[in-house]
Design a protein around this motif. Structure first.
Motif, short mmCIF file in Angstrom:
data_model
loop_
_atom_site.label_atom_id
_atom_site.label_comp_id
_atom_site.label_asym_id
_atom_site.label_seq_id
_atom_site.Cartn_x
_atom_site.Cartn_y
_atom_site.Cartn_z
N LYS A 177 0.83 -1.20 0.00
CA LYS A 177 0.00 0.00 0.00
C LYS A 177 0.87 1.26 0.00
O LYS A 177 0.59 2.24 -0.70
CB LYS A 177 -0.91 0.01 1.23
CG LYS A 177 -2.02 -1.03 1.20
CD LYS A 177 -2.85 -0.94 2.47
CE LYS A 177 -3.98 -1.96 2.50
NZ LYS A 177 -4.76 -1.88 3.76
N GLU A 178 1.94 1.22 0.81
CA GLU A 178 2.82 2.37 0.92
C GLU A 178 3.52 2.65 -0.41
O GLU A 178 3.62 3.80 -0.86
CB GLU A 178 3.86 2.11 2.02
CG GLU A 178 4.75 3.30 2.33
CD GLU A 178 5.76 2.98 3.41
OE1 GLU A 178 5.98 3.84 4.28
OE2 GLU A 178 6.32 1.86 3.40
N VAL A 179 4.01 1.59 -1.05
CA VAL A 179 4.68 1.72 -2.34
C VAL A 179 3.71 2.24 -3.39
O VAL A 179 4.04 3.11 -4.21
CB VAL A 179 5.28 0.36 -2.75
CG1 VAL A 179 5.72 0.40 -4.21
CG2 VAL A 179 6.46 0.00 -1.85
N LYS A 180 2.49 1.73 -3.37
CA LYS A 180 1.47 2.13 -4.33
C LYS A 180 1.16 3.63 -4.20
O LYS A 180 1.08 4.35 -5.20
CB LYS A 180 0.20 1.30 -4.13
CG LYS A 180 -0.93 1.63 -5.10
CD LYS A 180 -2.07 0.65 -4.97
CE LYS A 180 -2.89 0.92 -3.72
NZ LYS A 180 -3.76 2.11 -3.92
N GLU A 181 1.01 4.08 -2.97
CA GLU A 181 0.70 5.49 -2.74
C GLU A 181 1.84 6.38 -3.20
O GLU A 181 1.62 7.42 -3.84
CB GLU A 181 0.41 5.72 -1.26
CG GLU A 181 0.05 7.17 -0.94
CD GLU A 181 -0.24 7.39 0.54
OE1 GLU A 181 -0.09 8.53 1.00
OE2 GLU A 181 -0.61 6.40 1.22
N ALA A 182 3.07 5.96 -2.90
CA ALA A 182 4.23 6.75 -3.30
C ALA A 182 4.31 6.87 -4.82
O ALA A 182 4.57 7.94 -5.38
CB ALA A 182 5.51 6.13 -2.74
N TYR A 183 4.04 5.75 -5.49
CA TYR A 183 4.10 5.78 -6.94
C TYR A 183 3.00 6.65 -7.54
O TYR A 183 3.22 7.40 -8.49
CB TYR A 183 4.01 4.35 -7.51
CG TYR A 183 4.01 4.33 -9.02
CD1 TYR A 183 5.19 4.56 -9.74
CD2 TYR A 183 2.83 4.16 -9.73
CE1 TYR A 183 5.19 4.58 -11.11
CE2 TYR A 183 2.82 4.18 -11.12
CZ TYR A 183 4.01 4.39 -11.81
OH TYR A 183 4.01 4.42 -13.17
N GLU A 184 1.79 6.57 -6.97
CA GLU A 184 0.68 7.38 -7.48
C GLU A 184 1.02 8.87 -7.42
O GLU A 184 0.68 9.63 -8.33
CB GLU A 184 -0.57 7.11 -6.67
CG GLU A 184 -1.22 5.77 -6.96
CD GLU A 184 -2.44 5.55 -6.09
OE1 GLU A 184 -3.00 6.55 -5.59
OE2 GLU A 184 -2.84 4.39 -5.90
N MET A 185 1.68 9.28 -6.34
CA MET A 185 1.99 10.69 -6.18
C MET A 185 3.15 11.12 -7.09
O MET A 185 3.08 12.13 -7.76
CB MET A 185 2.34 10.99 -4.72
CG MET A 185 1.17 10.77 -3.75
SD MET A 185 -0.25 11.80 -4.19
CE MET A 185 -1.48 11.15 -3.05
N LEU A 186 4.21 10.35 -7.11
CA LEU A 186 5.42 10.77 -7.84
C LEU A 186 5.31 10.55 -9.33
O LEU A 186 6.08 11.13 -10.11
CB LEU A 186 6.64 10.03 -7.28
CG LEU A 186 6.96 10.30 -5.81
CD1 LEU A 186 8.26 9.59 -5.40
CD2 LEU A 186 7.08 11.79 -5.53
N SER A 187 4.40 9.66 -9.77
CA SER A 187 4.26 9.43 -11.21
C SER A 187 3.40 10.50 -11.87
O SER A 187 3.37 10.60 -13.10
CB SER A 187 3.64 8.04 -11.47
OG SER A 187 2.34 7.95 -10.92
N ASP A 188 2.70 11.28 -11.07
CA ASP A 188 1.88 12.39 -11.59
C ASP A 188 2.69 13.67 -11.43
O ASP A 188 3.06 14.06 -10.31
CB ASP A 188 0.56 12.46 -10.80
CG ASP A 188 -0.39 13.50 -11.37
OD1 ASP A 188 -0.03 14.69 -11.35
OD2 ASP A 188 -1.49 13.10 -11.82
N SER A 189 2.98 14.34 -12.55
CA SER A 189 3.88 15.51 -12.51
C SER A 189 3.35 16.63 -11.61
O SER A 189 4.12 17.26 -10.87
CB SER A 189 4.10 16.04 -13.92
OG SER A 189 2.86 16.38 -14.53
N SER A 190 2.05 16.87 -11.65
CA SER A 190 1.49 17.96 -10.83
C SER A 190 1.55 17.60 -9.35
O SER A 190 1.88 18.45 -8.50
CB SER A 190 0.05 18.26 -11.26
OG SER A 190 -0.77 17.11 -11.12
#
Length: 375
Positions: A50-63
């Motif tokens: 879950k933690e990895v998923k959340e980090a990726y969702e945030m950092l993969s979106d440029s804004s």
């Protein structure tokens, strides 16, 4: 409990590229995926996932990444993108890249049905050494599937028709829950065909095809060796739902030969020679795969002597030149002697003893080795 830095969660630097972020996520997502962790480690792996998923969702979106870089966790809504469609696109794309192969049962055919390649078949063919050396054209009979004459391939009893599967609505696959995700799997009701046959054809049992025998022409290349295989493309079992057929592999078995033994491209044979010819010398005939050949036996030839005939072996399928034929001399001891012949041999033996060790090239060294052994 405070959240860890997203960059730290993914193990990357703050100036990491989009590709670096995606690679780091792929590696950690595979490591902590719930389906890959069982028992006591499952709960901890689930939390990390879950933690990895959340980090990726945030950092993969440029804004979102820009807001996070400027304000930290306070700059992004922790729930944004977790329940709605917005912000989930990047994660969904990565999910498809990473786990698509993990859960796929086959490739897609028309209408979403699962398409499968047919199984390969194996056929053992026994040939002679001569056929292996020169090659041959052969015919073999193998099992084959043909369209059913009764239902013309539909699988349904004449006068009836197949129905769309109500479980998968003709797609051939259904959504199955796997931990956090919905995974597509082959429909268990129609087994990926997308169709249900209420009244199967009695001739083919609903398969739409019947098993028959067919004859294939097979070309055996010159120089083929025992254990080699020939592939006949597309002559294996038929695929499912329009998938490609498998291949037929013809495994070569070379029969034992009465005279020759093959070693790669070389041939070996034992040649019996009388002890008179071995002692006095002479010319003998030996067999080859292409006919007869002559060998000059020198005077005093010993048992086990080897003669090589160049180019009288086999030209292998990957060789530029043929191998050689090795003839191994086997000196024969005469049997069923008459009294007169016995007398002559005893006289010969006495004569040889008087001549000393010069008539026995191995006798003197053998005697010396015996003395050394027993002393």
């Amino acid at each position: 409990m405070s959240k860890r830095d997203y960059y730290e969660v993914l193990g990357i630097a703050k100036n990491a590229s989009d590709d670096d972020i995606k690679k780091a996520y792929r590696k950690l997502a595979m490591k902590y995926h719930p389906d890959r962790n069982q028992g006591d480690a499952a709960r901890e792996a689930e939390e990390k996932f879950k933690e990895v998923k959340e980090a990726y969702e945030m950092l993969s979106d440029s804004s979102k990444r820009a807001a996070y870089d400027q304000y930290g966790h306070a700059g992004v809504d922790p729930n944004r993108g977790m329940g709605g469609a917005e912000g989930f696109g990047g994660f969904a794309e990565a999910f498809g890249d990473i786990f698509g192969d993990m859960f796929s049962q086959g490739r897609r055919g028309g209408g979403g049905r699962q398409v499968y390649r047919g199984n390969d078949l194996s056929y053992a063919m026994e040939i002679t050494l001569e056929e292996a050396a020169s090659g041959k054209d052969a015919q073999i009979r193998i099992p084959s599937w043909d369209s059913c004459d009764t239902c013309h391939g539909s699988g349904a009893k004449p006068g009836t028709s197949a129905k769309t599967c109500t479980t998968c609505n003709g797609m051939g696959s259904v959504q199955m829950r796997q931990g956090f995700f919905s995974v597509q799997q082959t429909c268990p009701h129609c087994r990926g065909t997308g169709k249900i046959i209420p009244e199967p054809c009695t001739s083919c049992g609903g398969q739409g095809k019947v098993k028959r025998q067919k004859t294939l022409e097979v070309k055996i290349p010159a120089g083929i060796d025992d254990g080699m295989r020939i592939r006949s493309s597309g002559n294996g079992e038929p695929g499912t739902n329009g998938g490609p057929s498998g291949d037929l592999y013809i495994e070569i078995r070379v029969k034992d030969h009465d005279i020759f033994e093959r070693d790669g491209d070389d041939l070996h044979c034992n040649v019996p020679v009388s002890f008179i010819t071995a002692a006095l010398g002479g010319e003998i005939e030996v067999p080859t795969l292409s006919g007869k050949a002559a060998i000059d036996i020198p005077e005093g030839t010993q048992a086990g002597k080897q003669f090589r005939l160049r180019g009288k072996g086999i030209k292998g399928v990957r060789s530029s030149y043929p191998g050689d034929l090795y003839c191994h001399i086997v000196v024969e001891t005469p049997v069923k002697l008459t009294e007169y012949q016995r007398k002559l041999l005893r006289e010969l033996e006495e004569s040889l003893k008087k001549g000393g060790a010069k008539h026995s090239p191995s006798g003197e060294s053998w005697t010396d080795r015996l003395k050394s052994f027993f002393s």
